[in-house]
Design a protein around this motif. Structure first.
Motif, PDB file in Angstrom:
ATOM      1  N   LEU B 553      37.547  40.753  35.490  1.00 19.88           N
ATOM      2  CA  LEU B 553      38.020  40.623  36.869  1.00 19.88           C
ATOM      3  C   LEU B 553      38.194  41.981  37.531  1.00 19.88           C
ATOM      4  O   LEU B 553      38.324  42.069  38.741  1.00 19.88           O
ATOM      5  N   GLN B 554      38.204  43.041  36.727  1.00 19.85           N
ATOM      6  CA  GLN B 554      38.370  44.369  37.315  1.00 19.85           C
ATOM      7  C   GLN B 554      37.026  45.021  37.670  1.00 19.85           C
ATOM      8  O   GLN B 554      36.965  46.188  38.028  1.00 19.85           O
ATOM      9  N   THR B 555      35.950  44.244  37.542  1.00 14.76           N
ATOM     10  CA  THR B 555      34.630  44.779  37.872  1.00 14.76           C
ATOM     11  C   THR B 555      34.561  45.138  39.354  1.00 14.76           C
ATOM     12  O   THR B 555      34.963  44.351  40.204  1.00 14.76           O
ATOM     13  N   ASP B 556      34.033  46.328  39.625  1.00 16.90           N
ATOM     14  CA  ASP B 556      33.820  46.750  41.006  1.00 16.90           C
ATOM     15  C   ASP B 556      32.608  45.997  41.545  1.00 16.90           C
ATOM     16  O   ASP B 556      31.543  46.024  40.943  1.00 16.90           O
ATOM     17  N   VAL B 557      32.768  45.311  42.675  1.00 15.14           N
ATOM     18  CA  VAL B 557      31.669  44.468  43.153  1.00 15.14           C
ATOM     19  C   VAL B 557      30.622  45.250  43.940  1.00 15.14           C
ATOM     20  O   VAL B 557      29.553  44.733  44.220  1.00 15.14           O
ATOM     21  N   GLY B 558      30.931  46.503  44.292  1.00 15.77           N
ATOM     22  CA  GLY B 558      29.972  47.282  45.076  1.00 15.77           C
ATOM     23  C   GLY B 558      30.020  46.846  46.522  1.00 15.77           C
ATOM     24  O   GLY B 558      30.702  45.890  46.883  1.00 15.77           O
ATOM     25  N   GLU B 559      29.265  47.560  47.343  1.00 18.55           N
ATOM     26  CA  GLU B 559      29.298  47.247  48.762  1.00 18.55           C
ATOM     27  C   GLU B 559      28.753  45.846  49.004  1.00 18.55           C
ATOM     28  O   GLU B 559      27.664  45.499  48.566  1.00 18.55           O
TER      29      GLU B 559
END
Lengths: 618, 692
Positions: B553-559
């Protein structure tokens, strides 16, 4: 020179060793303009000082009781000096402004070109808002380095020195105050400069952050409104805009504290005292006192202007640094122009291939050029398979299993971290990127259309010129011809941000038509939409079947028919290849694969597909 | 490239303001800072007075030279000038410091207002205007406004200087003063001539810049496609052309602005000659002292200062005025969705009633409203009156001029198109429906009552109006006739924030904000803790999709979620709604991009969520629809069938046909293509060279 994926032939080489050198090399591309600028600056300062001397002479003429004729000559001389000044001014201003515009244009061109040269890994890491800020605002700011900033600074320096020379012609003693003044101003400016530098940088950064967050809120407006988060977004924006405001105020404070003007104010008083003293000593005439005070007056403008311009110059250097960081950021892939360049048969071999986003080397430096990736593990792990020419290989697996990433290793969107990807037996890294990519077409899940006509969007796929007939043939093959003709402007209909919006099914078929024109040997079809409606669906599936026929295809789809008919199916789970084979083989051996085709009725109480069909069929 | 020149035009909502309006409007922003402004004004006046005193003192000193004055007095004069210089600097310091604060605050306020205005607009606004241009109005244009304010303060300080000097000159010798002051009108005249030229050049330049930004934005966004097709060269050529166009326009602007300043100087040079000559004659007559003559000659330079300032920064000045005009136009543009009341919304039961609703996207001005449209207007007017004008809201939706009807948001990949085009695709469209489509109606005289707690599935072909229903319930667009009731209350009377907080929307194209997956799930409920976020995420399938994320859940989703797959984005969007726990659930093909592995499990999770709350589900997968309480079959904005799955299948009508064709897709015997497409050599467009 960093590695790049795209270059043009007539590219000009700029000096990228430092922001100042970079801007200078841009200016020196047009040497005639700075030369005109320098000559006219000298002419302006010269005529200005001359006017002061002439005014003083006029006074002496009047005081000594000369006739109106002498007075008229003096007046005409003054007016003449001003006219010469104005003419130089016109040439001066235009040369510096044109130069600034050229620098801006060329810098934009350069940074844009470098963006095209960057790998997709690089672009995947960047925020569009940040790139935009660099290509637009920072480039504009760089132009301001030339005009007004440097232009005025040079003008200021010249207009400090020339009056001094003029003063020395009146009396050498008079140089005392202006010389002390100059030394003090130099120190004051240096101090000011040092204080301003960090503040100017912060101001630019804050602007970029504000811009990015704003762009995001505007793009995601549907979600913002859907969740009634306007207030929260307003709060977020206020925070970013407030941080910018604070930086702005800090800059204002540094500017207010500048000492050069204080030094000037004191210097005028001292100069007056000195001149009066010399006059009483009979070493100056009234006219000379006036000339001296007028020349002292000429020193005021340069002092004042250079302060404002230093702030602009500071920002420009900060901008140039940000642009350079972008241009010189290392990209992982290069064109490999000398690599293998030949017709592809379509044989693809993956040999123990692994890839993870953290495996990408050389994180670009400073100025927030891309945040570090959160990924810590391999997205694709130790994959091996072989696709023979013309085969269709379907890749199935749960969301996030690494399907899309796997396909991106083929056209070198990314390079494998371990193992090798061979096309026709040659490692993809040994192919010329141009030759490789021009023979591989990708139909992405997120289909981007440009704000151009439909015909242009289709022709986008072609290498070189294509005729209208060929575009239409491609559209017909892709089952797109009919809906295109239904638009009022047919193939000339403009789509995208400034034109009509196409539905997902329509976009998909445009993309397939595009692929027909690119006529690839290898096709990557990443299609994550599901059935749209039956009319459209028939056409899409038919178009898909046609484009992949006879071409080596890596297929990602939710369309079960297409999967089952593939020559080979790869089943991925968490980046690992857990099974491969034909549909029949996998139905027999892979429980995970079976799960797609036989939904578990006990979980959601829905009858399996094949049971429901017969009674509704006829 | 005609579109690029077309882009030089302003936006449809632009309006022009008179200078007085602009000034009054800008002044309003400074009102809260009246005290600061007053101190700045005082500092400006004092700085100017100090600056004026210096040439006057010097001129007295020169007069004393011709007399016989002692050294002490002369040195005292020089000392006075020194002190004045230092005092002047102090006032200037106060002025710069305080004005930076005031300007910073005003620009902040202006940006906030502009941002609030963009947030207030409904989706029809975003369909019509490119997001890049909206953004530039909020950031760059407000920036230019700040520049104007700073310049204006500088200008004012110099005008004070002129005033004081003029008074001194007039009291000294009015004739010479009038000769000297005559330069003023000439300078103003020259400035007026340039004004028109400059404004035009400025506007063109700015629009060229906006176009350039738009094209850069688009190509940066589309860089992946350009790379895949090795079309960098063609994208680059497009860019280069626009870049060059912008350059030419900018140079033209530079030429106009570059000549203002020198022409002013020439005027003042001639004036100097005149003053030297006429003043000199008066000195010879002994009507004017040498010191006064000096003061007159000096005053020309002082007169010139503000003019030089204005001329040097005229560009920025004009740019700032035009920019402020654009910002105000953005702030003043009326949203089409206008609430006529602001009634509190308690917990919703979830009844939704469409009552003879007429709806279409975009343009309204070129066609007469239909009877029901006119009725709706009357109702609106009556409502507005009965509300005793708490807020002066418009009674008709703002007409949007020009432009094609743009049915969906920019982010929507898959869309319900309303163009006549799609009508052509639908081969069996009835004559009536066709006529209504030609009139542009997406929904014509549409009535539907959804009971509280009911699950309603909407099915139909592309363009039938399915997504439009959801967008109207969301109040994303204004409808043109009829009524839409939520729990028997007119949707136009509700407090939109309270209302929308109780709606859970999963749009076709899920949009994620940069940040982590958890941040995005928490988007609708910022106060939710980590445990609640995880619980919501685990409600979807067995939660194994979370493990597939590189950092959970802490994954950075990017722009815009670019680092997640489409399916993952859709799962995040679903989890976001689950955490929000809405009273009404609106799913617009919410599972279209989810892979077959996850799909079945997600369906099970969703079924649990939909139980007991009103749910409106648009789905192309009929398998997701079968469990609905009621199925509505739409065609061309009309309900042609409704009932439950079994009942509709037995009817053997449109639904049965849809059902069959959909299932055909999902069976392994489905084969829409011909034998010729099955296997063999690649199909090629004739005459294409094989790439090498």
């Amino acid at each position: 020179m960093s590695r790049r994926e795209f270059t043009v032939a007539d590219e000009y080489n700029y000096d990228r060793r430092s922001p100042a050198r970079w801007i200078a090399s841009h200016v020196l591309r047009y040497p005639i303009l700075p030369v005109i600028f320098l000559i006219t600056v000298l002419a302006m300062a010269g005529t200005q000082s001359l006017a002061a001397v002439l005014v003083g002479r006029g006074f002496d003429t009047a005081v000594s009781g000369a006739g109106p004729g002498d007075l008229a000559i003096a007046a005409l001389l003054v007016a003449g000096a001003y006219l010469v000044y104005s003419a130089s001014d016109i040439a001066n201003t235009i040369s510096s402004r044109v130069l600034a515009q050229r620098v801006e244009r060329d810098a934009r061109d350069e940074v844009y070109l470098s963006l095209l040269g960057k790998s997709q890994t690089f672009h995947g890491r960047q925020r569009v808002g940040d790139l935009m800020a660099r290509v637009t605002n920072d480039v504009q700011q760089t132009g301001q380095m030339v005009s007004p900033a440097t232009g005025y600074i040079i003008e200021s320096v010249v207009s400090l020195i020339v009056p001094l020379i003029a003063i020395s012609t009146l009396s050498f003693d008079l140089l005392l105050v202006p010389t002390i003044f100059l030394v003090c101003v130099a120190f004051a400016l240096r101090k000011y400069n040092r204080e301003l530098r960090p503040v100017a940088g912060a101001l630019r950064r804050r602007f970029g952050i504000m811009n990015t967050s704003l762009a995001e809120a505007v793009s995601g407006i549907e979600v913002v409104k859907g969740f009634a988060q306007e207030k929260a977004e307003e709060g977020r924006f206020s925070r970013d805009a407030g941080a910018y405001r604070d930086a702005f105020v800090r800059e204002g404070e540094v500017e207010a504290r500048s000492f050069p003007l204080l030094v000037y104010g004191i210097a005028v008083g001292l100069a007056l005292g000195h001149a009066l003293f010399l006059y009483l000593d009979n070493r100056l005439s009234v006219g000379q006192v006036i000339t001296f005070m007028a020349l002292m007056g000429n020193l005021r403008f340069p002092t004042m202007f250079s302060l404002q311009m230093f702030s602009i110059a500071q920002q420009s250097i900060a901008s140039a640094r940000r642009i350079l960081a972008l241009i010189t950021a290392e990209t992982e892939l290069d064109e490999n122009a000398g690599g293998v360049s030949q017709a592809i048969e379509g044989d693809i071999i993956f040999n123990n291939v692994s890839f993870g986003y953290d495996a990408i080397s050389s994180e670009p430096d400073h100025d927030s050029m891309g945040a570090a990736l959160a990924a810590t593990s391999m997205v694709v792990k130790n994959i091996s398979f072989h696709a023979r020419p013309g085969e269709t290989v379907a890749i199935v697996g749960q969301t996030g299993a690494g399907k899309t990433t796997l396909t991106r290793l083929v056209n070198r969107t990314f390079d494998a971290a371990e193992g090798e990807v061979l096309i026709d037996g040659v490692d993809v890294r040994d192919w010329s990127l141009d030759s490789l990519r021009s023979q591989i077409a990708t139909i992405e899940q997120d289909i981007v259309l440009f704000s151009r006509t439909i015909a242009e969007n289709i022709a986008f796929g072609a290498q070189g010129e294509v005729t209208q007939e060929q575009i239409e043939e491609a559209a017909r093959l892709a089952k797109a011809h009919d809906f295109i003709l239904a638009f009022p402007d047919g193939y000339d209909t403009v789509v995208g941000e400034r034109g009509v919006t196409l539905s997902g099914g329509q976009r998909q078929r445009i993309a397939i038509a595009r692929a027909f024109l690119s006529n690839p040997r290898i096709l990557i079809l990443d299609d994550s939409t599901s059935a749209i409606d039956s009319n459209t669906e028939d056409q899409i599936q038919r178009a898909m079947r046609r484009i992949l026929k006879g071409r080596t295809t890596l297929l990602i789809t939710h369309r079960l028919v297409q999967i089952s008919r593939a020559d080979r199916i790869l089943v991925l789970k968490n980046g690992e290849l857990i099974a491969q084979g034909t549909h029949d083989e996998l139905m027999a051996t892979s429980a995970l694969y079976r799960r797609i085709f036989v939904p578990d009725t006990e979980i959601h109480g829905v009858r399996p597909v094949h049971e429901a069909l017969p009674q509704a069929g006829q | 490239m005609s579109s690029i020149f077309g882009g030089l035009d302003a936006e449809a909502y632009d309006r022009s303001y008179s200078d007085t309006q602009l000034i009054r409007r800008s002044a309003a922003y400074f009102r809260p800072h009246a005290r600061t402004v007053a101190i700045v004004a005082l500092a400006v006046a004092l700085t100017s007075l100090g600056a004026t005193a210096i040439p006057i003192i010097i001129s007295r000193g020169i007069d004393m030279l011709t007399g016989n004055t002692g050294l002490q007095i002369l040195l005292a004069l020089a000392g006075l000038v020194t002190v004045l210089g230092a005092v002047g600097w102090t006032f200037n310091f106060v002025r710069l410091r305080l004005s930076a604060r005031a300007v910073g605050d005003v620009v902040l306020k202006l940006r906030e207002d502009a941002f609030r205005a963009t947030m207030r607009h409904d989706l029809s606004f975003y369909d019509q205007y490119a997001s890049g241009r909206i953004v530039s109005r909020v950031t760059s244009d407000t920036q230019d406004f700040a520049t104007v304010i700073t310049l204006t303060i500088d200008l004012l300080s110099q005008l004070v200087l002129i005033g004081v000097i003029s008074v001194v000159m007039l009291t000294t010798n009015w004739r010479l003063a009038l000769i000297t002051l005559a330069v003023g009108p000439v300078v103003v005249l020259v400035a007026m001539i340039f004004r028109g030229l400059a404004r035009r050049a400025m506007q063109r330049a700015q629009r060229a810049q906006a176009m350039l930004n738009a094209i850069i934005h688009e190509t940066i966004s589309g860089i992946a496609v350009a790379k895949n097709f090795r079309q960098e060269a063609s994208v680059y050529a497009d860019f280069r052309e626009t870049n060059h166009l912008a350059y030419k326009v900018q140079v033209k602007r530079a030429n106009v602005f570059g000549t203002i300043h020198p022409v002013m100087h020439a005027v003042s040079g001639i004036a100097s000659g005149v003053v030297i000559y006429s003043g000199g004659l008066l000195v010879l007559d002994h009507t004017v002292s040498v010191g006064d003559w000096y003061l007159f000659v000096q005053s020309l330079a002082i007169f010139l200062q503000p003019v030089v300032l204005v001329a040097s920064f005229w560009g920025q000045f004009q740019q700032g005025l035009a920019a402020s005009e654009r910002v105000f136009a953005l702030i003043d543009a009326e949203p089409a969705v206008a609430q006529i009341a602001n009634e509190q919304v308690g917990p919703l039961r979830g009844r939704i009633t469409f009552d003879h609703v007429m709806f279409r996207y975009g343009r309204l001005d070129d066609e007469q409203p239909t009877a029901s449209g006119a009725q709706a207007e009357e109702v609106l007017i009556a409502d507005a009156i009965s509300n005793s004008g708490l807020d002066a809201l418009p009674t008709t939706p703002t007409p949007i001029e020009g432009g094609l009807p743009r049915p969906t948001g920019l982010a929507n990949g898959v869309s319900d198109t309303i163009s006549a085009t799609t009508g052509v695709q639908l081969n069996e469209a009835s004559a009536l429906a066709t006529r209504e489509q030609e009139a542009g109606w997406v929904l014509a005289d549409f009535s539907l009552d959804i009971r509280a707690g009911e699950t309603v599935a909407i099915v139909g072909h592309t363009g039938a109006g399915k997504s439009s229903l959801i967008k109207l319930i969301m109040r994303f667009y204004e409808f043109q006739g009829g009524r839409l009731l939520i729990d028997d209350q007119d949707i136009r009377r509700l407090n939109l924030e309270q209302y929308r907080r109780q709606l859970g929307l999963v749009p076709q194209a899920p949009f994620l904000f940069s940040g982590t997956v958890a941040d995005n799930i928490r988007y609708g409920r910022a106060e939710a803790n980590d445990f609640e976020v995880e619980a919501a995420a685990r409600q979807l399938g067995d939660g194994s999709w979370i493990e597939a994320l590189p950092a959970g859940l802490q994954t950075d989703v990017g722009e815009r979620g670019s680092r997640l797959s489409f399916g993952q984005r859709q799962l995040v969007a679903l989890a976001r709604v689950l955490l929000q726990d809405p009273a009404i659930l609106l799913l617009d093909e919410a599972t279209a991009s989810i892979d077959p592995f996850t799909e079945a499990q997600v369906q099970a999770g969703l079924a649990a969520v939909m139980r007991g709350r009103t749910s409106v589900v648009v789905a192309h997968r009929l398998s997701t629809v079968r469990t609905a309480d009621r199925i509505i079959v739409l065609r061309n904005g009309k309900i042609i069938e409704e009932g439950n799955h079994e009942g509709l299948l037995e009817q053997g009508g449109h639904y049965a046909e849809l059902y069959t064709t959909y299932f055909r897709h999902q069976t392994l015997t489905y084969r829409p293509w011909e034998d010729a497409d099955e296997a063999g050599e690649p199909i090629q467009v004739s005459g294409l060279a094989t790439p090498a």
